[in-house]
Design a protein around this motif. Structure first.
Motif, PDB file in Angstrom:
ATOM      1  N   THR A 140     -45.126   3.455 -25.158  1.00 53.25           N
ATOM      2  CA  THR A 140     -43.660   3.773 -24.401  1.00 53.25           C
ATOM      3  C   THR A 140     -43.869   3.985 -22.793  1.00 53.25           C
ATOM      4  O   THR A 140     -44.991   4.494 -22.462  1.00 53.25           O
ATOM      5  CB  THR A 140     -43.084   4.993 -24.992  1.00 53.25           C
ATOM      6  OG1 THR A 140     -43.921   6.199 -24.652  1.00 53.25           O
ATOM      7  CG2 THR A 140     -43.114   4.917 -26.869  1.00 53.25           C
ATOM      8  N   GLN A 141     -42.804   4.064 -22.439  1.00 55.64           N
ATOM      9  CA  GLN A 141     -42.727   4.247 -20.973  1.00 55.64           C
ATOM     10  C   GLN A 141     -42.757   5.829 -20.853  1.00 55.64           C
ATOM     11  O   GLN A 141     -42.560   6.539 -22.072  1.00 55.64           O
ATOM     12  CB  GLN A 141     -41.268   3.941 -20.274  1.00 55.64           C
ATOM     13  CG  GLN A 141     -41.096   2.441 -20.101  1.00 55.64           C
ATOM     14  CD  GLN A 141     -39.738   2.300 -19.637  1.00 55.64           C
ATOM     15  OE1 GLN A 141     -38.800   2.345 -20.515  1.00 55.64           O
ATOM     16  NE2 GLN A 141     -39.459   1.971 -18.448  1.00 55.64           N
ATOM     17  N   GLU A 193     -38.424   6.782 -17.935  1.00 54.08           N
ATOM     18  CA  GLU A 193     -37.060   6.397 -18.907  1.00 54.08           C
ATOM     19  C   GLU A 193     -35.996   7.009 -18.051  1.00 54.08           C
ATOM     20  O   GLU A 193     -34.935   6.504 -18.074  1.00 54.08           O
ATOM     21  CB  GLU A 193     -37.283   6.751 -20.081  1.00 54.08           C
ATOM     22  CG  GLU A 193     -37.960   5.927 -21.042  1.00 54.08           C
ATOM     23  CD  GLU A 193     -37.913   6.103 -22.554  1.00 54.08           C
ATOM     24  OE1 GLU A 193     -36.993   5.503 -22.945  1.00 54.08           O
ATOM     25  OE2 GLU A 193     -38.738   6.975 -23.010  1.00 54.08           O
ATOM     26  N   VAL A 203     -38.460  -1.687 -18.691  1.00 50.36           N
ATOM     27  CA  VAL A 203     -39.461  -1.899 -19.627  1.00 50.36           C
ATOM     28  C   VAL A 203     -40.767  -2.484 -18.918  1.00 50.36           C
ATOM     29  O   VAL A 203     -41.744  -2.143 -19.113  1.00 50.36           O
ATOM     30  CB  VAL A 203     -38.941  -2.441 -20.938  1.00 50.36           C
ATOM     31  CG1 VAL A 203     -40.310  -2.683 -21.688  1.00 50.36           C
ATOM     32  CG2 VAL A 203     -38.076  -1.620 -21.583  1.00 50.36           C
ATOM     33  N   SER A 218     -44.290   2.299 -14.658  1.00 52.31           N
ATOM     34  CA  SER A 218     -43.379   3.316 -15.567  1.00 52.31           C
ATOM     35  C   SER A 218     -44.294   3.683 -16.951  1.00 52.31           C
ATOM     36  O   SER A 218     -43.647   4.515 -17.913  1.00 52.31           O
ATOM     37  CB  SER A 218     -42.085   2.660 -16.158  1.00 52.31           C
ATOM     38  OG  SER A 218     -42.392   1.529 -17.104  1.00 52.31           O
TER      39      SER A 218
END
Length: 493
Positions: free
Chosen positions: A281-282, A287, A293, A298
């Motif tokens: 995930t970021q 986020e 994405v 990130s």
């Protein structure tokens, strides 16, 4: 050496995954007093257990995952004794072999499962009980002698060759096969790819027993069926039903203290590898900032070379990525690959570089990467748009990914090794990515200054308690009596 092993209680549920039915009258003469067992019933359980093998601990050692809730001994390379749990699985394999008729396809598959388990056991420890193993019932041998690692490796290579020969021109109809649904040609492809895996693992050796490593490898490539695409992957597909779900589904550790390792994130991000989006995930802060994405900045993780309290601080501050939620929130997630087309193609590419076979190493390499992209595009559907065939082509032109004749042999092996490593996150190779790093030097796992990588596990305490004379003889022959994680087994000498 924690392994994820499915209990035998899942056997009947696992049978639902087969497309064939088993006649219960064939299985038991009297259901209350069983006298014979249909090997199909045994095959289902044996296959499920063998293919449902993964290890989050291995992901700590290979710098993919990191803990914030405590210090992982695998992350800091402080493990000690291992276990012989695989011998419990081998007892079921032995039963399958006993129930299978001589020359039958079931017998061939039992040989494959034997080879798989003995390979992992020997890689974990070095010398192990092999020739005398599993003879407690038949010969009352409760204290088996140990065989040298060379003897074990030569033996399992011959068992796999026998398995392939048994399946050649074999028209048996088998049921209970949750991997290939009775397709014996595909089993042959997996068996032969496994032979290549073992031979490449022994790339530092000229011979293993009476087998010439290079010529044996070349003969398999020239004359035996191998995987032709991802459809031939040796993999277990999960179902959304009890005891058949993805092994990390609802795993609380993934929802709390387990985060991504920064060095693994960097390995993907530096190559601008979009498979990162399917794996992690970021960060929470990225986020919140609304970063895209596909913005590689990130993503981040914890540093495996600093105290876990500092990693916890970084995670609390919102600067650590977690594994993608699909790994612990999706009951089927992705198949568990014991050995797949991507690995096979990279083994073949390395064999060309080493001069073992003729061929186009670049073509092998690129086909492996494209197959890996296809896999993640299929199962990480929310980011599939970043993993298209065009994305794979673009990726293969990247500075740290592109493969050309202008690279040195070592540079080629580095790229091959990294492409073998990157898609192994929570996959079925168990500790193989770690051993591959020991073999090739890639990747060089980040660790605190002065910390060395272990080469093996110490033998289980049970062996000292119940088989002391044999374990001590094995240690004397291998390591002059030492039993340390820093002792180099034969395959690395």
């Amino acid at each position: 050496m924690k392994k994820y092993i499915q209990s035998a209680a899942s056997l009947l549920a696992a049978l639902l995954m087969t497309s064939s039915c088993i006649d219960l009258e064939e299985m038991n003469v009297d259901p209350n007093h069983a006298t014979t067992t249909n090997p199909a019933l045994l095959l289902t359980g044996v296959a499920y257990t063998a293919f449902n093998q993964t290890s989050s601990d291995a992901c700590h050692a290979t710098k993919m995952l990191i803990l914030t809730s405590g210090e992982s001994r695998y992350q800091v390379y402080k493990w000690t004794r291992g276990d012989f749990d695989y011998y419990g699985n081998l007892r079921d394999v032995t039963k399958l072999a006993e129930e299978a008729g001589e020359g039958s396809a079931y017998r061939a598959l039992a040989l494959f499962f034997r080879a798989n388990y003995f390979f992992h056991l020997s890689m974990d420890f070095g010398s192990i009980p092999y020739t005398d193993a599993l003879k407690a019932e038949t010969e009352a041998n409760y204290q088996p002698a140990y065989d040298s690692q060379e003897t074990v490796m030569a033996g399992i290579l011959k068992e796999l060759a026998e398995a392939d020969a048994l399946l050649e021109n074999n028209h048996d109809i088998i049921t209970g096969d949750i991997i290939y649904n009775g397709n014996l040609t595909r089993w042959r492809k997996l068996i032969n790819a496994y032979r290549l895996r073992i031979l490449m693992t022994l790339s530092g050796k000229t011979k293993v027993g009476d087998i010439d490593v290079k010529s044996e490898f070349a003969a398999i490539v020239a004359g035996k069926p191998l995987m032709e695409g991802a459809e031939d992957n040796g993999q277990l597909v999960y179902l959304d039903q009890q005891n058949n779900r993805y092994p990390y589904f609802n795993d609380s550790d993934f929802g709390s203290g387990r985060f991504m390792d920064s060095t693994y994130i960097a390995a993907l991000a530096e190559r601008r590898d979009p498979r990162l989006f399917a794996i992690a995930t970021q960060t929470p802060n990225a986020e919140k900032e609304g970063k895209a994405v596909d913005d590689f900045t990130s993503y981040d993780g914890g540093d495996p070379a600093v105290p876990y309290s500092l990693v916890n601080d970084k995670a609390v501050a919102g600067n650590c990525s977690k594994p993608a939620t699909r790994y612990y929130q999706t009951p089927t997630n992705e198949p568990m690959i014991l050995l797949g087309y991507t690995e096979q193609q990279l083994i073949l590419a390395e064999a060309v570089v080493r001069g073992w076979i003729a061929g186009d190493d670049k073509a092998y390499y690129e086909s492996a990467v494209k197959a890996s992209f296809d896999f993640y595009r299929t199962y990480a559907t929310d980011v599939a748009a970043y993993l298209t065939a065009d994305a794979a082509e673009t990726y293969l032109k990247g500075e740290r990914v592109a493969y050309s004749s202008g690279l040195s042999a070592d540079e080629k092996i580095e790229r091959i090794a990294m492409q073998k490593y990157l898609p192994t996150f929570l996959q079925g190779g168990v500790w193989l990515p770690y051993y591959e790093a020991l073999r090739t030097g890639y990747p060089d796992f980040r660790r605190a200054e002065g910390v060395s990588l272990p080469y093996r596990w110490m033998y289980p305490q049970d062996e000292y308690n119940n088989n002391a004379a044999n374990v001590e003889t094995a240690l004397k022959e291998q390591f002059g009596g030492s039993d340390k994680i820093s002792d180099k087994p034969w395959w690395l000498q």
